[in-house]
Write an enzyme that holds these catalytic residues in place. Structure first.
Site, short mmCIF file in Angstrom:
data_model
loop_
_atom_site.label_atom_id
_atom_site.label_comp_id
_atom_site.label_asym_id
_atom_site.label_seq_id
_atom_site.Cartn_x
_atom_site.Cartn_y
_atom_site.Cartn_z
N SER A 175 40.18 44.04 39.24
CA SER A 175 38.97 43.29 39.57
C SER A 175 38.09 43.23 38.32
CB SER A 175 38.22 43.99 40.70
OG SER A 175 37.70 45.22 40.22
N ASP A 222 41.92 39.86 40.04
CA ASP A 222 41.40 39.67 41.40
C ASP A 222 40.17 38.76 41.39
OD1 ASP A 222 41.41 40.10 44.12
OD2 ASP A 222 40.75 42.19 44.04
N HIS A 223 39.55 38.62 42.56
CA HIS A 223 38.37 37.74 42.75
C HIS A 223 37.55 37.44 41.48
CE1 HIS A 223 38.29 37.85 47.18
NE2 HIS A 223 38.88 39.02 47.01
N ASP A 257 37.79 32.58 42.86
CA ASP A 257 37.23 32.61 44.22
C ASP A 257 35.87 31.92 44.24
OD1 ASP A 257 36.17 33.12 46.67
OD2 ASP A 257 36.19 35.30 46.50
N GLU A 287 40.69 30.99 46.83
CA GLU A 287 40.23 31.36 48.18
C GLU A 287 39.43 30.23 48.78
OE1 GLU A 287 39.16 35.38 48.84
OE2 GLU A 287 37.55 34.92 50.25
N GLU A 295 33.28 44.09 48.66
CA GLU A 295 34.25 44.60 47.71
C GLU A 295 33.76 44.33 46.30
OE1 GLU A 295 37.98 42.51 46.98
OE2 GLU A 295 39.06 44.38 47.20
N HIS A 339 37.04 42.74 53.92
CA HIS A 339 37.25 43.75 52.86
C HIS A 339 36.72 45.10 53.32
CE1 HIS A 339 37.34 40.41 49.66
NE2 HIS A 339 38.53 40.97 49.70
N GLY A 340 37.43 46.15 52.95
CA GLY A 340 36.95 47.48 53.29
C GLY A 340 37.39 47.88 54.69
N HIS A 379 43.89 38.97 52.15
CA HIS A 379 42.88 39.88 51.59
C HIS A 379 42.32 40.72 52.71
CE1 HIS A 379 41.83 38.23 47.47
NE2 HIS A 379 42.81 37.45 47.89
N GLY A 380 41.72 41.83 52.35
CA GLY A 380 41.05 42.64 53.36
C GLY A 380 42.01 43.16 54.40
N GLY A 381 43.18 43.60 53.96
CA GLY A 381 44.20 44.06 54.91
C GLY A 381 44.05 45.52 55.32
N SER A 382 43.25 46.27 54.56
CA SER A 382 43.10 47.69 54.88
C SER A 382 42.60 47.84 56.32
CB SER A 382 42.10 48.36 53.93
OG SER A 382 42.67 48.47 52.65
N ASN A 401 46.66 42.29 49.72
CA ASN A 401 45.86 43.14 48.84
C ASN A 401 45.60 44.51 49.46
OD1 ASN A 401 45.82 40.88 47.30
ND2 ASN A 401 43.61 40.62 47.29
ZN ZN Z 1 39.89 40.22 48.25
#
Ligand code: ZN
Length: 473
Positions: A175, A222-223, A257, A287, A295, A339-340, A379-382, A401
């Site tokens: 990032s 990244d972004h 992005d 995006e 993030e 995200h997060g 994105h934001g898969g956590s 990600n």
């Molecule tokens: Zn992302």
């Protein structure tokens, strides 16, 4: 008529992937024939010509005998399905025998060994064309590749180690903030100079070491929001300089992005950057729609909920515009991803939306030979459930990600070490074993940082496993 199912196991050196194109009269295959076990299979297309992919146990079998074995019995395979690793998430495949006696339908069948990733791309940092080939391969096989955010050589090495141990391609991304950290927080970054320097240093580090790990790597940034474009400009300048000298870009891929801008500004500006990147064989991720959450200092927690779901029309607009320039791009669309990691909230993940994007592009462009023309990025898969991830991958997600979860994993290793060895970390000399015992072998960063690397590496392996990216080289 009988219905049975195949359960999957990890694919080993004793197995091999084969594909076959089946036409009318050879609708399917038999799972176990003459000691030949079909370990996993998925159908690419519901209509003819059917394309099936099988993992076959080759022990005691000659490759020449496989097409005959496959063709011997005609069966019909059920819905698309796939598996990866020991923790299988394969849905059972219903096998319907529609020709109980079986007959040799060999004339309807061509079987070819499927190439593995290393037959398509080499170990080391990939170019834009190679990234596209890798993503096409992943879509065909039904897996996705984790993109892990890294902030240091230590975290990069941890990721490469996981990829080597699991024999997989991998995506390393930096990032803007992570890049600045890579160069050193003590450096000024008012004009993105530290971010440019850090990203370049990370890319060069990866270029130097990736080959030693023997894995293909997508080196990605990244972004990059509008106000950070000078960072992107600096990285592309480095790509152009590297291209001049070596014929390949320094990075494999960059993300732009501009999702917070209007569609017109987003797509127009993205296209200009894409034109520049295409000239040096670099891949682009963009995006459209907004990923919620926070993030790297960009906070989208208060964004209007409708912006968190991209429409098929928006995805198509991007596809149409960028396709005119080249094929090496992917789209991160918003389908309720955040995200997060947060407690379950108002935003609901809707992986089904991803299918509507593909369907819309197929319909608008009249595409007959590909149901997943768009490379999609998650994105934001956590914090997503296993089922949600599997569903997203089945709709053509090729990159997912991972940042929050690997940050946490890295800490856990260090934290556990420090807690466990607390008595050895109070002074340079003196521990529970004696007042004059030295503690160097506990406070040496190679010991406790290594603990973080190990737990991070393990978390990357879990991401690989859940995305079906295991033994894919
Ligand atoms: Zn992302």
């Amino acid at each position: 008529m009988t219905v049975s199912s195949i359960s999957s196991t990890a694919h080993s050196r004793h197995s091999e992937l084969w594909s076959c194109i089946l036409d009318e009269g050879a609708l399917a295959t038999e799972p176990v024939l003459s000691g030949l076990a079909v370990r996993y299979a998925f159908m690419e297309t519901p209509e003819l010509p059917l394309r099936a992919v099988f993992e076959l146990d080759l022990l005691g079998t000659t490759p020449e005998s496989i097409p005959e074995c496959i063709a011997w019995h005609s069966l019909r395979l059920g819905p698309s399905c796939y598996s990866g690793g020991k923790q299988s998430y394969s849905r059972p495949i219903p096998i319907v025998k529609d020709r109980p006696g079986g007959q040799n339908t060999n004339k309807h069948l061509q079987a070819d060994p499927i190439l593995n990733v290393l037959d398509i791309v080499k170990p080391g940092v990939l170019t834009g064309d190679e990234v596209r080939k890798l993503f096409l391969y992943a879509q065909e096989k039904g897996f996705a590749i984790p993109a892990v955010n890294c902030t240091s050589s230590s975290t990069i090495n941890a990721v490469l180690e996981a990829a080597r141990d699991q024999k997989t391609p991998i995506i390393i991304q930096v990032s803007q903030g992570g890049s600045a950290f890579y160069a050193g927080k003590g450096l000024p970054n008012g004009n993105q100079e530290a971010s440019i320097l850090g990203a370049v240093a990370a890319a060069k580090h990866v270029r130097e070491v990736a080959k030693a790990y023997g894995v293909p790597v997508v080196m990605h940034s990244d972004h990059c929001a509008k106000k950070l474009l000078p960072w992107m400009d600096g990285m592309i300048e480095a790509d152009e300089a590297y291209f001049k000298e070596h014929g390949v870009p320094l990075f494999s891929s960059h993300m732009i992005d501009l999702s917070e801008e209007t569609n017109e500004v987003n797509i127009g500006t993205t296209r200009k950057y894409f034109e520049r990147l295409a000239k040096v064989n670099c891949f682009l991720e963009m995006e459209i729609g907004i990923t919620g959450g926070e993030e790297d200092g960009v906070n989208n927690e208060d964004v209007d909920a409708s912006k968190l779901y991209t429409t098929p029309e928006d995805v198509y607009q991007v596809y149409k515009s960028l396709s005119e320039v080249g094929p090496n791009f992917s789209i991160a669309a918003a389908f309720g991803n955040v995200h997060g990691v947060y407690k379950p909230g108002n935003v609901v993940l809707r992986p089904g939306l991803l299918k509507t994007y593909q369907d819309y592009v197929v319909e608008k462009e009249n595409i007959t030979n590909n149901k997943k023309p768009v490379f999609l990025v998650f994105h934001g898969g956590s914090g997503s459930t296993h089922e949600e991830i599997i569903e997203a991958v089945s709709y053509g997600v090729v990159k997912m990600n991972v940042d929050t979860d690997t940050q946490w994993a890295y800490l856990c290793g260090v934290r556990d070490f420090v807690q466990e060895k607390a008595g050895y970390l109070e002074a340079q000399v003196g521990n529970p074993e004696g007042q004059d015992k030295p503690n160097k072998k506990y406070y040496d960063p190679r010991v406790w940082v290594r603990c973080g690397e190990k737990t991070m590496s393990k978390r990357v392996s879990e991401a690989n496993t859940s995305l079906g990216n295991v033994n894919t080289l």
